[in-house]
Design a protein around this motif. Structure first.
Motif, PDB file in Angstrom:
ATOM      1  N   MET A  66       0.814  -1.208   0.000  1.00  0.00           N
ATOM      2  CA  MET A  66       0.000   0.000   0.000  1.00  0.00           C
ATOM      3  C   MET A  66       0.856   1.270   0.000  1.00  0.00           C
ATOM      4  SD  MET A  66      -2.989   0.827   2.753  1.00  0.00           S
ATOM      5  CE  MET A  66      -1.909   1.390   4.067  1.00  0.00           C
ATOM      6  N   LEU A  67       0.481   2.227  -0.853  1.00  0.00           N
ATOM      7  CA  LEU A  67       1.145   3.534  -0.876  1.00  0.00           C
ATOM      8  C   LEU A  67       0.295   4.547  -0.107  1.00  0.00           C
ATOM      9  CD1 LEU A  67       2.205   3.796  -4.643  1.00  0.00           C
ATOM     10  CD2 LEU A  67       3.609   3.010  -2.703  1.00  0.00           C
ATOM     11  N   HIS A  68       0.942   5.636   0.279  1.00  0.00           N
ATOM     12  CA  HIS A  68       0.234   6.714   0.964  1.00  0.00           C
ATOM     13  C   HIS A  68       0.173   7.937   0.061  1.00  0.00           C
ATOM     14  CE1 HIS A  68       0.033   4.773   4.914  1.00  0.00           C
ATOM     15  NE2 HIS A  68       1.135   4.166   4.519  1.00  0.00           N
ATOM     16  N   MET A  69      -0.933   8.641   0.177  1.00  0.00           N
ATOM     17  CA  MET A  69      -1.124   9.818  -0.675  1.00  0.00           C
ATOM     18  C   MET A  69      -1.110  11.095   0.170  1.00  0.00           C
ATOM     19  SD  MET A  69      -4.304  10.525  -3.263  1.00  0.00           S
ATOM     20  CE  MET A  69      -5.420  11.435  -2.218  1.00  0.00           C
ATOM     21  N   ALA A  70      -0.449  12.107  -0.341  1.00  0.00           N
ATOM     22  CA  ALA A  70      -0.533  13.440   0.280  1.00  0.00           C
ATOM     23  C   ALA A  70      -0.949  14.424  -0.800  1.00  0.00           C
ATOM     24  CB  ALA A  70       0.807  13.855   0.875  1.00  0.00           C
ATOM     25  N   ILE A  71      -1.647  15.450  -0.393  1.00  0.00           N
ATOM     26  CA  ILE A  71      -2.208  16.393  -1.358  1.00  0.00           C
ATOM     27  C   ILE A  71      -1.525  17.756  -1.222  1.00  0.00           C
ATOM     28  CG2 ILE A  71      -4.323  17.612  -2.045  1.00  0.00           C
ATOM     29  CD1 ILE A  71      -5.897  15.167  -1.161  1.00  0.00           C
ATOM     30  N   VAL A  72      -1.270  18.372  -2.370  1.00  0.00           N
ATOM     31  CA  VAL A  72      -0.738  19.740  -2.404  1.00  0.00           C
ATOM     32  C   VAL A  72      -1.932  20.687  -2.498  1.00  0.00           C
ATOM     33  CG1 VAL A  72       0.703  21.375  -3.689  1.00  0.00           C
ATOM     34  CG2 VAL A  72       1.311  18.932  -3.626  1.00  0.00           C
ATOM     35  N   HIS A  73      -1.974  21.669  -1.611  1.00  0.00           N
ATOM     36  CA  HIS A  73      -3.119  22.584  -1.572  1.00  0.00           C
ATOM     37  C   HIS A  73      -2.705  24.000  -1.967  1.00  0.00           C
ATOM     38  CE1 HIS A  73      -5.746  19.699   0.481  1.00  0.00           C
ATOM     39  NE2 HIS A  73      -4.649  19.291   1.095  1.00  0.00           N
ATOM     40  N   SER A  74      -3.657  24.730  -2.467  1.00  0.00           N
ATOM     41  CA  SER A  74      -3.371  26.116  -2.873  1.00  0.00           C
ATOM     42  C   SER A  74      -3.438  27.071  -1.690  1.00  0.00           C
ATOM     43  CB  SER A  74      -4.410  26.570  -3.906  1.00  0.00           C
ATOM     44  OG  SER A  74      -4.331  27.978  -4.060  1.00  0.00           O
ATOM     45  N   PRO A  75      -2.438  27.929  -1.549  1.00  0.00           N
ATOM     46  CA  PRO A  75      -2.554  28.972  -0.522  1.00  0.00           C
ATOM     47  C   PRO A  75      -3.446  30.125  -0.989  1.00  0.00           C
ATOM     48  CG  PRO A  75      -0.398  29.106  -1.578  1.00  0.00           C
ATOM     49  CD  PRO A  75      -1.106  27.933  -2.197  1.00  0.00           C
ATOM     50  N   TYR A  76      -3.713  30.174  -2.287  1.00  0.00           N
ATOM     51  CA  TYR A  76      -4.530  31.265  -2.842  1.00  0.00           C
ATOM     52  C   TYR A  76      -5.990  30.865  -2.934  1.00  0.00           C
ATOM     53  CZ  TYR A  76      -0.264  33.682  -4.064  1.00  0.00           C
ATOM     54  OH  TYR A  76       0.931  34.334  -3.992  1.00  0.00           O
ATOM     55  N   ALA A  77      -6.866  31.841  -2.727  1.00  0.00           N
ATOM     56  CA  ALA A  77      -8.295  31.577  -2.839  1.00  0.00           C
ATOM     57  C   ALA A  77      -8.770  31.678  -4.287  1.00  0.00           C
ATOM     58  CB  ALA A  77      -9.067  32.556  -1.962  1.00  0.00           C
ATOM     59  N   HIS A  78      -8.055  32.440  -5.079  1.00  0.00           N
ATOM     60  CA  HIS A  78      -8.464  32.626  -6.465  1.00  0.00           C
ATOM     61  C   HIS A  78      -7.216  33.004  -7.254  1.00  0.00           C
ATOM     62  CE1 HIS A  78     -11.538  34.532  -9.490  1.00  0.00           C
ATOM     63  NE2 HIS A  78     -11.220  33.294  -9.816  1.00  0.00           N
ATOM     64  N   ALA A  79      -6.795  32.151  -8.136  1.00  0.00           N
ATOM     65  CA  ALA A  79      -5.560  32.430  -8.875  1.00  0.00           C
ATOM     66  C   ALA A  79      -5.509  31.559 -10.121  1.00  0.00           C
ATOM     67  CB  ALA A  79      -4.341  32.145  -7.994  1.00  0.00           C
ATOM     68  N   LEU A  80      -4.758  32.039 -11.101  1.00  0.00           N
ATOM     69  CA  LEU A  80      -4.468  31.205 -12.260  1.00  0.00           C
ATOM     70  C   LEU A  80      -3.248  30.360 -11.938  1.00  0.00           C
ATOM     71  CD1 LEU A  80      -4.837  33.838 -15.132  1.00  0.00           C
ATOM     72  CD2 LEU A  80      -6.454  32.008 -14.515  1.00  0.00           C
ATOM     73  N   ILE A  81      -3.225  29.159 -12.486  1.00  0.00           N
ATOM     74  CA  ILE A  81      -2.038  28.325 -12.320  1.00  0.00           C
ATOM     75  C   ILE A  81      -1.212  28.431 -13.596  1.00  0.00           C
ATOM     76  CG2 ILE A  81      -1.200  25.963 -12.051  1.00  0.00           C
ATOM     77  CD1 ILE A  81      -3.566  25.411 -10.280  1.00  0.00           C
ATOM     78  N   LYS A  82       0.006  28.976 -13.443  1.00  0.00           N
ATOM     79  CA  LYS A  82       0.843  29.168 -14.619  1.00  0.00           C
ATOM     80  C   LYS A  82       1.746  27.958 -14.865  1.00  0.00           C
ATOM     81  CE  LYS A  82       0.341  33.120 -16.007  1.00  0.00           C
ATOM     82  NZ  LYS A  82      -0.779  33.476 -16.911  1.00  0.00           N
ATOM     83  N   GLY A  83       1.944  27.181 -13.839  1.00  0.00           N
ATOM     84  CA  GLY A  83       2.779  26.006 -14.026  1.00  0.00           C
ATOM     85  C   GLY A  83       2.909  25.229 -12.737  1.00  0.00           C
ATOM     86  N   ILE A  84       3.176  23.927 -12.890  1.00  0.00           N
ATOM     87  CA  ILE A  84       3.392  23.080 -11.721  1.00  0.00           C
ATOM     88  C   ILE A  84       4.687  22.317 -11.964  1.00  0.00           C
ATOM     89  CG2 ILE A  84       2.494  21.183 -10.310  1.00  0.00           C
ATOM     90  CD1 ILE A  84      -0.321  21.951 -11.253  1.00  0.00           C
ATOM     91  N   ASP A  85       5.635  22.476 -11.043  1.00  0.00           N
ATOM     92  CA  ASP A  85       6.940  21.840 -11.199  1.00  0.00           C
ATOM     93  C   ASP A  85       7.090  20.742 -10.140  1.00  0.00           C
ATOM     94  OD1 ASP A  85       9.542  21.090 -11.394  1.00  0.00           O
ATOM     95  OD2 ASP A  85      10.399  23.109 -11.226  1.00  0.00           O
ATOM     96  N   THR A  86       7.133  19.505 -10.599  1.00  0.00           N
ATOM     97  CA  THR A  86       7.199  18.379  -9.662  1.00  0.00           C
ATOM     98  C   THR A  86       8.592  17.749  -9.626  1.00  0.00           C
ATOM     99  OG1 THR A  86       6.460  16.876 -11.396  1.00  0.00           O
ATOM    100  CG2 THR A  86       4.752  17.799  -9.984  1.00  0.00           C
ATOM    101  N   ALA A  87       9.542  18.347 -10.336  1.00  0.00           N
ATOM    102  CA  ALA A  87      10.854  17.700 -10.494  1.00  0.00           C
ATOM    103  C   ALA A  87      11.526  17.404  -9.150  1.00  0.00           C
ATOM    104  CB  ALA A  87      11.756  18.569 -11.362  1.00  0.00           C
ATOM    105  N   GLU A  88      11.588  18.428  -8.272  1.00  0.00           N
ATOM    106  CA  GLU A  88      12.253  18.233  -6.980  1.00  0.00           C
ATOM    107  C   GLU A  88      11.495  17.209  -6.130  1.00  0.00           C
ATOM    108  OE1 GLU A  88      15.201  19.422  -5.696  1.00  0.00           O
ATOM    109  OE2 GLU A  88      15.447  19.966  -7.822  1.00  0.00           O
ATOM    110  N   ALA A  89      10.188  17.304  -6.180  1.00  0.00           N
ATOM    111  CA  ALA A  89       9.360  16.415  -5.361  1.00  0.00           C
ATOM    112  C   ALA A  89       9.551  14.956  -5.769  1.00  0.00           C
ATOM    113  CB  ALA A  89       7.894  16.821  -5.488  1.00  0.00           C
ATOM    114  N   LEU A  90       9.702  14.738  -7.073  1.00  0.00           N
ATOM    115  CA  LEU A  90       9.848  13.363  -7.557  1.00  0.00           C
ATOM    116  C   LEU A  90      11.170  12.733  -7.111  1.00  0.00           C
ATOM    117  CD1 LEU A  90       8.270  13.723 -11.099  1.00  0.00           C
ATOM    118  CD2 LEU A  90       7.507  12.126  -9.313  1.00  0.00           C
ATOM    119  N   LYS A  91      12.127  13.585  -6.697  1.00  0.00           N
ATOM    120  CA  LYS A  91      13.421  13.051  -6.265  1.00  0.00           C
ATOM    121  C   LYS A  91      13.387  12.520  -4.834  1.00  0.00           C
ATOM    122  CE  LYS A  91      16.054  16.343  -9.057  1.00  0.00           C
ATOM    123  NZ  LYS A  91      16.681  17.665  -8.912  1.00  0.00           N
TER     124      LYS A  91
END
Lengths: 161, 150, 789, 293
Positions: free
Chosen positions: C45-70
């Protein structure tokens, strides 16, 4: 790191990180699921276990490594099967539980309370249990259960008087 | 949460010296406290990695800073966006620059918007630290220019 | 359950109805051996964690997962783009809107889910989630429904309609009501805000999702109040046939409506197991629970009552602005976007009435769950009970007297309300009289007068509410088209032991005991022979689940009628055993006997044995049935609550001295459990009246994301309760029961608040909104010139 | 939630702890009760790389009274104070605080010195420390030094304890028989930080005039504050209603709270005065005296 936890009189050799909280070591390394997790801020108390026979602790606010050298008692060590502890019996008889999620911690907290104060007033019980949240019962029957258990537990001593 | 600050600095330099200083990202960046790493990303922008510590709350914040000079109105606007520890911070500061004889007066106002756990967990603390930080920056601006002049 | 001991089993009891039989589910809970979702561990079994937005209303210009994947142990990170590949980036809501699972090109509220990380340990998942870098461009935030109403910023750019207005829903006769109000001798207006609150069961939402890649079967262990409905939703969303989906709702650590919706975290975990082929566990942190679970309430209401000078009500109008957050994810029956809010005429005989609700999008967490409430009934009841008190004050009339003048009379039932409901039964006067007597109302008013003369502050608050529960009759009630019936299966084994299965799902209500009591009573079997199972969609009959106090009105009916159907067959077996015709058999004293001959009888157990060993000729062997019960009407529990408070002049502290609650929920199956439900609900009412409120600032920051700031009362704060019952059975329910779990949450807030206003009324106070903090009371006292010391 | 990784060390003496702190620098922290630190770590608002656990320092677990002083070691828990007969009988203020700090379970783990060192601007103990005129002994590699309460409290979450140092003992003067005290706290529920609170300790002369007064207030500024002007007003005076009002006004005047979920700034400012007044009145009551008209 490898540590030894003494839980309910049994030694558990477990491999944990220093950052492993006691509650997760108990649940995931020792297989004792009675202590639960309900918040991130040490507020709800559903993880309460007892150290050294009378010290209630929120096991989410203690690292497992810190529990080495202590005797840990969890709900699983209190009583079971045909030998329920008077508190377990009283919670059942007084309908002091509904969903059951806070129950093991509520019982362990009551257990510690009765070690320090074997004959608590209603106010003592309400104050003494105020580190443990319950969302179902409105606490009325929990108070009654602790009163019943306290009386049960005092009985042998009183009989001896 | 939204925090508002203002203050004033008297700088021992003329308008041009002050204007040149605050248009230079490298110089402005040096006024931030506890900068661990700095990247100049443009002639009006930089990224700073800053160490923050308030009691037990310690960590590293990354800020993208943009300088927006408004020469017509003798005004410098600074936008700072970033965060750390799951918290987002947006800070806009504006400074009115006016020469008064040998000195130049810097009238600044700032508004910080803090979002995320730090805003909920640390409102009591952040307000004071943010005020300290922004006051420090403008004080450093003055100190550095004063030093340049001396 | 080999460890279950005699002491914890209920007494052998076939005459089970109305008895305080101790709960059978307690055995495992008091030993710490319940099984909640987080207790389930599967190999690999794997465990899941969620990334949450600190902003209430914003455009997402990009998501960089490179460091996290390491990060060591990290197996995958998914974003909305990945979900789009499975057509899972948006899912339908219960209210017919759609919502993002993970933020697509924008975030719509603070803490919205942006990415999901899968790793070998929980800590690794969190380590990696911290390193996911998201580039946001903030947009203007609309965190207030009145600002949203201006439509200056349109939040839902994905919709065709360029407005933040979601719906207008109205019932009643607008014109007649306006006219009656215009002509009324006395008109009283009352505003009330029912704050945004969070149901906060102590067990946060959780899932273990397990796709067996060999069989194609998806098993979801889920904190679900409605496993069957959830299975249907999962099937509709993923395209996996229902037969290949199994939802297991194990022990649930409290629900209160919070565990009715399908949350993005569930979908991400399910997507994770489908993609990765190993089980995935996600347990919401309390912060996630507080910030992303559906909220409840958030109704800005205004009521106007018309009355004669003598104090007879003539008309009621209630208008509401509702804040629904970023998506319309309210959990209401399809035809009722504002739930059963039109019960707002309450216990009073209004000749004419009108109500309307306008809902708006804002940059807040979506939701609108029925938190210990039968779909917006809490709001309605609070509004009318507050307004009735205000009207009484305006008329210079005692609030008790004013209520007596306006109650729907016992003889008027079934009563057709001006807003379209047919109340089944009730006896408001009697219940209220019992409450007044128990609390000693006359004496209390005398004491209050004496105290006031001395400058001491004491208040008495009344709430005589009517509930509406048991959704619902299929002609009107469905969720996503599925009619709101409920099923029960009863299987009697040869030796007379029984398995009962229901489509409901207890989260503490005690179904394992009360369902057994219903069947025991109907069939004359011992309660301890009856095992109740719920929550596994592979075995339980279809049903819409447990919320809105619907289990007893729906599944309770299915169980009773199912048992009666079994009794009919058992009767034929009895006739066969007693060698008479079935017409000569009567069900008497929990046995089948030859009419008028008590000595010639057999028990259900005897018939069960015969059903397998000696079936009646021509009859099908075995003794089991599945019954689907479609209730003919809703049920209308009611109650009379009286609260007495004392207020400390110096600090504004309100102490609840007494709280008397008399409930009428019709036939009572288990008085102990009913009382326990009432205690719990009164405590939650207290929490809302004095402590709980989700607070946002104008930037859309959620300001109380954990239990240090969202205040859950402890044993020390919660007052003592004095409870009692009157019994007015429902005429249409098979056992006359009405459901009770929510009455106290619905009825009590107004009693608490009315008590505080009553206490402060000599100082000119007529308004105070929940939650009543010391500051609110303190400020009002100081403003009135009362010295602190 | 799960803390970030760190290295874990056990110190068995203050010397060892101080040496470990010295070795690991700014990102190392003492772990005593951990009741504030561990939640902050779970939120990852605190990410120390080294924790130095002092819980097994048996020698630090003492409460002793001698020569008119109470000495308390670094591992003494709030519950040790709560259940101590000595504290209940002789240290009214400390006894009051130990009943209301955090919640009863947290008190079994949280330490007095840990709370003081954490120096939360809404904490209970710093205000009491000011009112009781307590002191702290701080140890570093070169030895020990004593600082009084006013010097110890420096800034929000910041005390006189420097990097590489550890607070090892706190000293509370034993109140005379003629001393009454009271801790008045408004909290939204058990376990909450104070909305506002006041610690009051009054020593009276035989004639009922005030010999010495200590007043600390908390949660109304960036640190706990001493109401020095109020203390001065009380000294040498008989306590009258008007005097109490004047002292309360001093407390309100110096309070500089921020608005938050616990209340508006105006409210906190006003109510802290009320709490000071109530504290004075209860202190007198406990000495069997009444406020003079």
């Amino acid at each position: 790191m490898e540590i030894t936890l003494n839980v309910n009189g049994q030694e558990h050799k477990v491999d944990v990180e220093p950052r492993t909280l006691l509650v997760y070591a108990l649940r995931e390394n020792c297989g004792l699921k009675g202590a639960h997790v309900g918040c991130d801020s040490s507020s709800c108390g559903v993880c309460t276990v007892v150290l050294d026979g009378k010290i209630p602790v929120k096991s989410c606010t203690m690292f497992a490594v810190q529990a080495e050298g202590h005797e840990i008692t969890t709900i699983e060590g209190l009583g079971g099967g045909a030998n329920l502890h008077p508190l377990q019996k009283a919670f059942h008889e007084q309908h002091g539980l509904q969903c059951g999620y806070c129950t093991p911690a509520m019982i362990m907290s009551s257990y510690a309370l009765l070690q320090h104060n074997p004959d608590p007033s209603e106010d003592d019980i309400r104050r003494g249990l105020s580190g443990n949240l319950c969302r179902c019962t409105g606490y009325m029957n929990i108070v009654k259960a602790v009163q019943q258990a306290a009386a049960d537990m005092r009985q042998p001593a009183e009989a001896a008087d | 949460m939204k925090l508002n600050y203002d203050g004033q600095e008297q700088i021992n330099a003329d308008y041009d010296a002050v204007w040149a200083f605050i248009n230079n990202p490298e110089k402005v960046a040096k006024c931030l406290p506890d900068v661990e790493k700095l990247e100049i990303t443009g002639d009006k922008s930089f990224t700073a990695h800053v160490k923050v510590g308030v009691g037990p709350v310690r960590g590293r914040f990354k800020f993208d800073v943009g300088l927006e000079p408004d020469a017509e109105n003798n005004k410098m606007n600074v936008n700072l966006r970033g965060g750390g520890l799951g918290t987002a911070i947006d800070l806009t500061a504006g400074a009115n620059i006016a020469q008064q004889q040998e000195q130049t007066q810097l009238d600044w106002q700032g508004e910080a918007v803090v979002r995320g756990p730090a805003a909920t967990v640390g409102a009591r603390v952040l307000d004071r630290k943010a005020r300290e930080l922004i006051t420090h920056v403008f004080a450093e601006v003055k100190r550095n220019i004063d030093e340049e002049q001396a | 359950m080999s460890d279950q001991i005699k002491d914890l089993n209920p007494a052998k009891e076939c005459r089970a109805m109305g008895k305080s039989i101790k709960r059978r589910e307690d055995a495992r809970f008091v030993q710490g051996r319940g099984t909640y979702v987080d207790d389930i561990e599967l190999p690999k079994m794997l465990h899941m964690a969620i990334v949450h937005s600190p902003y209430a209303h914003a455009l997402i210009k990009g998501i960089d997962t490179a460091e996290a994947l390491k990060v060591p142990g990290v197996k995958a990170i998914i974003t909305a783009k990945d979900l789009a590949g499975f057509n899972l980036d948006w899912i339908p809501t219960l209210a017919g809107d759609k919502q993002m699972v993970l933020a697509t090109d924008r975030v719509m509220y603070q803490y919205q889910e942006v990415a999901a990380v899968f790793a070998e340990t929980r800590a690794q998942a969190v380590d990696a989630a911290q390193l996911v870098e998201v580039d946001y461009e903030p947009l203007e935030v609309v965190a207030d429904p009145f600002k949203a109403r201006e439509d200056k910023v349109i939040l839902r750019t994905d919709r065709e309609k360029k407005t933040n207005h979601i719906f207008n829903w109205n019932v009643g006769d607008r014109e007649a009501t306006d006219k009656a109000l215009a002509e009324a001798e006395v008109r009283v207006k009352q505003k009330a805000y029912y704050p945004r609150v969070h149901a906060s069961p102590l067990e946060p939402c959780a899932i273990v999702a397990d796709m067996n890649t060999a069989t194609g079967r998806l098993t979801l262990y889920l904190t679900s109040q409605a496993p069957h409905a959830h299975r249907t939703v999962v099937s509709l969303v993923t395209g996996i046939p229902e037969s290949n989906i199994r939802i297991v709702s194990p022990d649930i650590g409290g629900g209160f409506g919070n565990k009715v919706p399908v949350y993005p975290g569930y979908v991400c975990a399910a997507a994770g197991t489908i993609v990765l082929g190993v089980p995935v566990k996600w347990v919401a942190t309390r912060t996630e629970s507080m910030t992303t679970d559906s909220f409840a309430r958030d109704f800005h209401m205004e009521a106007e009552i018309g009355a004669t000078k003598e104090g007879k009500v003539t008309a009621l109008k209630v208008t509401t602005v509702a804040d629904h957050g970023a998506f319309d994810a309210a959990a209401d029956p399809s035809k009722y976007p504002a739930g059963l809010f039109s019960i707002c005429t309450g216990s009073y005989d209004f000749p004419t009435a009108f109500t309307e609700v306008d809902a708006y999008y804002t940059n807040k967490t979506p939701g609108g769950v029925a938190y210990r409430c039968s779909f917006r009934v809490t709001e309605a009841s609070y509004m009318i009970e507050r307004a009735m008190d205000t009207a009484a004050r305006e008329l210079n009339m005692d609030p008790a007297e004013f209520r007596f003048k306006n109650f729907i009379q016992k003889e008027q039932f079934p009563y057709n309300s001006p807003l379209g409901w047919t109340y089944d039964s009730g006896d408001y006067e009697t219940t209220f009289k019992v409450a007044l007597e128990k609390v000693g109302y006359e004496e209390l008013r005398k004491e209050q007068a004496e105290k006031r003369a001395k400058g001491e502050i004491m208040g008495i608050g009344i709430s005589t509410f009517t509930e509406i529960v048991g959704a619902g009759p299929s002609k009107d009630f469905d969720i996503l088209g599925i009619k709101m019936f409920d099923g029960a299966e009863i299987r009697i084994h040869p030796t007379g032991s029984v398995i009962v299965r229901a489509g409901t799902k207890s989260q503490g209500q005690g179904h394992e005991t009360t369902w057994a009591q219903i069947v025991a009573e109907e069939l004359g079997l011992d309660v301890d022979k009856i095992l109740v199972e719920e929550g596994d969609t592979d075995t339980a009959p279809y049903g819409l689940g447990t919320y809105a106090s619907r289990s007893t009105p729906t599944a309770g009916g299915a169980l009773a009628l199912g048992a009666r159907r079994i009794r009919e067959k058992a009767k034929r077996i009895a006739a066969h055993l007693l060698e008479v015709s079935a017409d000569d058999i009567e069900w008497e004293d929990y046995k089948f006997q030859i009419k008028g001959v008590p000595s010639k009888s057999v028990t259900t157990q005897d018939c069960a044995f015969a059903a397998y060993t000696n079936p009646a000729p021509g009859d099908e062997p075995g003794l089991e049935t599945t019954y689907y019960y479609d209730p003919p009407n809703l049920t209308f529990p009611h109650g009379a609550y009286i609260c007495v408070v004392d207020i400390d002049k110096s600090t504004g502290e309100v102490k609840v001295r007494r709280f008397v609650a008399i409930d009428d929920c019709g036939t009572i199956i288990n008085p102990m459990i009913v009382e326990g439900q009432v205690h719990g609900g009164l405590a939650e009412g207290f929490a809302m009246a004095f402590m709980q409120e989700i607070v946002y600032d104008e930037e859309g920051n959620h300001l109380n994301t954990n239990y240090t700031d969202y205040l859950i009362p402890t044993a020390y704060e919660v007052p003592k309760f004095e409870t009692g019952n009157t019994v007015t059975p429902s005429p249409h329910h098979p056992i006359g029961a009405k459901g009770v779990g929510e009455s106290p949450t619905v009825g009590s807030p107004a009693a608490y608040v009315n008590a505080v206003i009553d206490a402060l009324s000599p100082y000119g106070v007529s308004e105070i909104d929940m939650p009543i903090s010391r500051e609110k009371v303190f400020s009002k006292l100081r403003a009135a010139g009362v010295e602190a010391f | 939630m799960f803390p970030a990784s760190f290295d874990f060390y056990r110190a068995h003496s203050a010397e060892e702890a101080v040496s470990l702190l010295g070795e690991h620098g700014a990102d190392s922290r003492i772990l005593a009760g951990g009741q504030s630190l561990i939640p902050a770590m779970r939120y990852r608002l605190a990410q120390p790389t080294v924790l130095v656990d002092i819980n097994q320092m048996q020698a630090a677990n003492y409460i002793t009274e001698e020569n008119g002083e109470l000495r308390i070691g670094a591992t003494v828990r709030d519950s040790d104070l709560e259940f101590s007969d000595l504290i209940r009988t002789n240290y009214q203020l400390m006894s009051d605080v130990s009943d209301v700090v955090a919640d009863p379970i947290v008190r079994f783990r949280g330490t007095l010195i840990g709370s003081l060192c954490h120096n939360d601007p809404s904490g209970d103990w710093p205000a009491a420390m000011l009112a009781a005129r307590a002191k702290m002994i701080i140890q570093n590699k070169d030895g020990k030094r004593v600082v009084n309460a006013d010097e110890f409290i420096v800034d929000s979450f910041t005390t006189a304890v420097e990097e590489g140092e550890m607070a090892v003992e706190t000293i509370w003067p034993t109140p005379s028989k003629n001393t009454g005290a009271s801790y008045q706290k408004i909290e939204r529920k058990v376990g909450d930080y104070a909305t506002a609170a006041a610690a009051v300790q009054l020593e009276l002369n035989e004639d009922g005039t005030v010999k010495e007064a200590g007043i600390g207030i908390t949660a109304v500024s960036y640190v706990a504050l001493r109401v020095a002007e109020g203390e001065a007003l009380l000294r040498g005076q008989k306590v009258t209603r008007n005097l109490i009002k004047a002292v309360a006004a001093e407390a309100s005047k110096m309070a500089d709270p921020i608005a938050d979920g616990r209340g508006s700034a105006e409210y906190k400012k006003e109510v802290v005065g009320v709490l000071v007044a109530k504290g004075i009145m209860q202190s007198l009551e406990r000495l069997g005296r009444k406020v003079e008209a």
